[in-house]
Design an enzyme around this catalytic site. Structure first.
Site, PDB file in Angstrom:
ATOM      1  N   HIS A 236       0.870  -1.185   0.000  1.00 18.94           N
ATOM      2  CA  HIS A 236       0.000   0.000   0.000  1.00 18.94           C
ATOM      3  C   HIS A 236       0.900   1.226   0.000  1.00 18.94           C
ATOM      4  O   HIS A 236       1.876   1.284   0.748  1.00 18.94           O
ATOM      5  CB  HIS A 236      -0.866  -0.033   1.262  1.00 18.94           C
ATOM      6  CG  HIS A 236      -1.991   0.951   1.249  1.00 18.94           C
ATOM      7  ND1 HIS A 236      -1.789   2.308   1.325  1.00 18.94           N
ATOM      8  CD2 HIS A 236      -3.339   0.780   1.192  1.00 18.94           C
ATOM      9  CE1 HIS A 236      -2.968   2.913   1.311  1.00 18.94           C
ATOM     10  NE2 HIS A 236      -3.923   2.012   1.226  1.00 18.94           N
ATOM     11  N   ARG A 256      -6.822  10.278   0.255  1.00 18.40           N
ATOM     12  CA  ARG A 256      -6.711  10.762  -1.133  1.00 18.40           C
ATOM     13  C   ARG A 256      -8.087  10.871  -1.776  1.00 18.40           C
ATOM     14  O   ARG A 256      -8.340  11.763  -2.576  1.00 18.40           O
ATOM     15  CB  ARG A 256      -5.780   9.832  -1.923  1.00 18.40           C
ATOM     16  CG  ARG A 256      -4.318  10.058  -1.573  1.00 18.40           C
ATOM     17  CD  ARG A 256      -3.421   8.995  -2.152  1.00 18.40           C
ATOM     18  NE  ARG A 256      -3.483   7.759  -1.387  1.00 18.40           N
ATOM     19  CZ  ARG A 256      -3.440   6.539  -1.898  1.00 18.40           C
ATOM     20  NH1 ARG A 256      -3.354   6.382  -3.202  1.00 18.40           N
ATOM     21  NH2 ARG A 256      -3.504   5.478  -1.126  1.00 18.40           N
TER      22      ARG A 256
END
Ligand SMILES: Cc1cc2nc3c(=O)[nH]c(=O)nc-3n(C[C@H](O)[C@H](O)[C@H](O)COP(=O)(O)OP(=O)(O)OC[C@H]3O[C@@H](n4cnc5c(N)ncnc54)[C@H](O)[C@@H]3O)c2cc1C
Length: 605
Positions: A236, A256
């Site tokens: 990740h 995000r």
């Protein structure tokens, strides 16, 4: 001969994360006797840590969404080596599984008109993740746990399974020990579902909980089942990197999704520098368009920060290698900047990302509403796992089923965020349903007591080794360091060959690992047992990664940096050979029906 208590079930589920709970509920609904085993306390499985949401094409926020778009996104994200049938079932069934969860009491965030709210996530074309702030896993587990307790499931907590028993070629039971007292127990069942989660603990930097030691993968492998796609590990892009004690803890992609941007030490948004061709048409080419997308403007394309995880992780590594990283070897993730665009941004961030706010404040003394976070890649998820039939989830060992992170197929080379929680619900349900059907059709076979005794003897060996022999914690740390540096984000032939040699040496050290004390809550003993699993899983990862001489999704090779059309045609499968060595082979992908191919083509625009 050790005496042990014995329990008999029709269906035995190992693991009480989302997949195990959902499987147990379904099997119980089918009217068979169900037992559920977990290593930790009920409600504490790794799933509880899931943050961003569960992906399902409910089309509540953008009515252009549908199962077809979700299917195409999942296949493209997995770079087309996914099992297409699993991707199809998953995309079609996820909305019903989420609505069912709501009917069972899950309280999702809502749209203004009262429907389940959905948020943006990497690789998903439209806002698709049903969520509960950034604590979705907690709500999912809480709801399934309530439903399971309500159904009267028989739960055995803090119990570690050490071996699967096989009789006449069929899974017949398991043997394991109570972590509290160290007492062994035997469980027999007509069908067994493995739902033991991931294997991130094979690496030094990981977002995974202590339970992620690949037990189900290793148990199935030793019982003769096949593992598939083990080379595909998801790193990740955003884990915490500072202070060192919290390295690897996840920073949800939801940051995000809510407008957070990635910056290098020069303050430049480097994600605009490299947009892969298959995503070019759907990716914003300027900052304003990217921002508008995160705020729900349907005419805007998604910002490059929401490209797939494999790509974002590699872009971060590129910046760090080029000397443009942050002070502690990562990059900056900035959500505070949204105050330039949004009034009340501080309250908005705290409401949408409460855990992230709390996590950085408490662990790093950073106020994310005011300053950027420092982040870097962390080992997060294993796409590889037990090879199963797409519809029934049965492995290649009759009577042995697998669901959730320990199973393979749906994600191919890379998982899209949010697709795990939906995978747990869709395939957990299917595993429970088909395991119950199998149990009804095939009465249990007797478990072999001698096999159980051998497993117990082996599990107790570390107590018999002389003081001053190898320490299991030291061997585990050496394994994690080795996998991090030799079979990590960027791989090469020579390093992975070295990894295979080092694995042999580490296995020899693990076989000498001795412990002191007694069996009650003995972490040294638990670690010695975990080590066997971590070593088996690590070997499958390294050998599969050597076999795939190309780069695809979570598997990046510096010596073969491009995708190869030849390698798009098969999966890599490992199996234990008769002599105990690991057999690696290529298995052709099943042909995809024309109508599904057409869906993928239609969605490329
Ligand atoms: C921080 C974090 C955030 C995430 N956020 C998201 C997200 O927002 N959306 C998403 O889709 N995915 C997310 N993921 C991924 C997702 O949470 C996992 O892939 C998923 O929860 C795995 O569920 P599972 O049911 O397969 O296994 P787990 O939840 O890992 O449960 C495994 C169970 O098996 C038991 N077990 C293991 N070994 C044994 C043994 N030997 N004997 C007995 N029991 C055993 C364990 O005790 C546990 O009960 C996230 C992951 C992390 C780490």
């Amino acid at each position: 001969m050790t005496s042990f208590e014995t329990f008999n079930y029709d269906v035995l589920v190992i693991g009480a994360g989302g997949a195990g709970l959902r499987a147990a509920i379904e099997a119980s609904a089918a009217g068979v006797k169900v037992g559920l085993i977990c290593k930790s306390l009920l409600g504490k499985a790794h799933t509880v840590m899931a943050e961003g949401g569960v992906a399902a094409a409910l089309a509540n926020v953008d009515d252009r969404d549908s199962w077809k778009v979700h299917f195409a996104d999942t296949m493209r994200g997995g770079q087309y080596v996914n099992n297409w049938r699993m991707a199809e079932l998953h995309a079609k069934e996820a909305p019903d599984r989420v609505r069912e969860l709501e009917a069972w009491g899950a309280v999702f965030d809502r749209t203004k008109d009262g429907r389940i709210l959905q948020r943006n996530f990497g690789g998903h074309r439209y806002p698709r993740l049903a969520h509960v702030g950034d604590r979705t896993g907690l709500e999912l587990i809480r709801t399934l746990q309530d439903q399971g307790v309500h159904r009267g499931l028989d739960v055995h907590m803090e119990f570690t399974v050490v071996s699967l028993l096989v009789s006449d070629g069929r899974a017949s039971g398991v043997i394991g020990y109570e972590r509290e007292r160290g007492r062994f127990k035997l469980f027999t069942a007509a069908a067994i579902v493995l739902a033991t989660g991931g294997a991130g603990r094979a690496y030094r930097i990981t977002s995974n909980s202590w339970e992620g030691t690949g037990d189900g993968h290793a148990l199935a492998y030793r019982a003769g089942a096949e593992l598939m796609d083990m080379e595909f590990i998801q790193f990740h892009p955003t884990g915490m990197i500072w202070p060192p004690s919290v390295q690897g803890i996840l920073v949800t992609e939801g940051v995000r999704g809510e407008g957070g941007i990635l910056l290098n030490r020069e303050g430049r948004r480097f994600m605009f520098d490299d947009i892969p061709e298959p995503y070019r048409n759907q990716t914003a080419d300027n900052e304003d368009e990217g921002w508008r997308y995160t705020q729900g403007d349907k005419s805007a394309r998604r910002p490059p920060e929401l490209l797939t995880r494999d790509h974002v992780a590699r872009c971060i590594m590129r910046e760090v290698k080029a000397g443009r990283g942050s002070p502690h070897g990562g990059v900056f993730l900035d959500i505070a900047w949204i105050k330039k665009r949004l009034s009340g941004a501080e309250a908005h961030i705290k409401r949408k990302l409460p855990s992230m706010y709390h996590q950085f404040k408490e662990l790093g003394d950073i106020d994310i509403t005011r300053e950027p976070m420092e982040v870097g890649p962390t080992t997060h998820y294993i796409m590889g796992g037990i090879r199963v039939d797409a519809d029934t989830q049965m492995s290649t060992v009759p009577g042995l089923f697998a669901a959730g992170e320990c199973a393979a197929g749906i994600n191919g080379a890379n998982r899209l965020g949010g697709n795990s929680l939906s995978d747990l619900l869709v395939f957990g349900k299917r595993a429970g349903e088909f395991a119950a059907a199998f149990a009804k059709e095939h009465p249990a076979v007797a478990a072999d007591a001698a096999q159980a005794q051998r497993a117990i003897d082996e599990a107790l060996q570390p107590f018999a080794r002389p003081a001053g022999s190898e320490n299991p914690f030291t061997v585990q740390a050496a394994l994690q360091d080795m996998m991090q540096s030799l079979v990590g984000i960027v791989r090469t032939e020579s390093e992975m060959q070295q990894a295979v040699r080092e694995l042999a040496a580490l296995s020899a050290r693990a076989a000498r690992a001795g412990i002191t004390g007694h069996r009650e809550y003995n972490p040294g003993w638990h670690t010695a047992i975990d080590l066997r699993n971590l070593l088996a899983v690590s070997e499958a990862i390294a050998r599969s990664a050597l076999e795939r001489k190309e780069s695809r999704g979570g598997h990046f090779r510096e010596d073969f940096p491009d995708k190869s059309p030849e390698y798009a045609t098969f999966n890599i499968v490992t199996r234990r050979a008769a002599d105990g060595t690991m057999d690696v082979r290529r298995v052709p992908l099943p042909p995809m029906p024309a109508e599904l191919k057409q869906i993928i083509e239609d969605q490329k625009a």
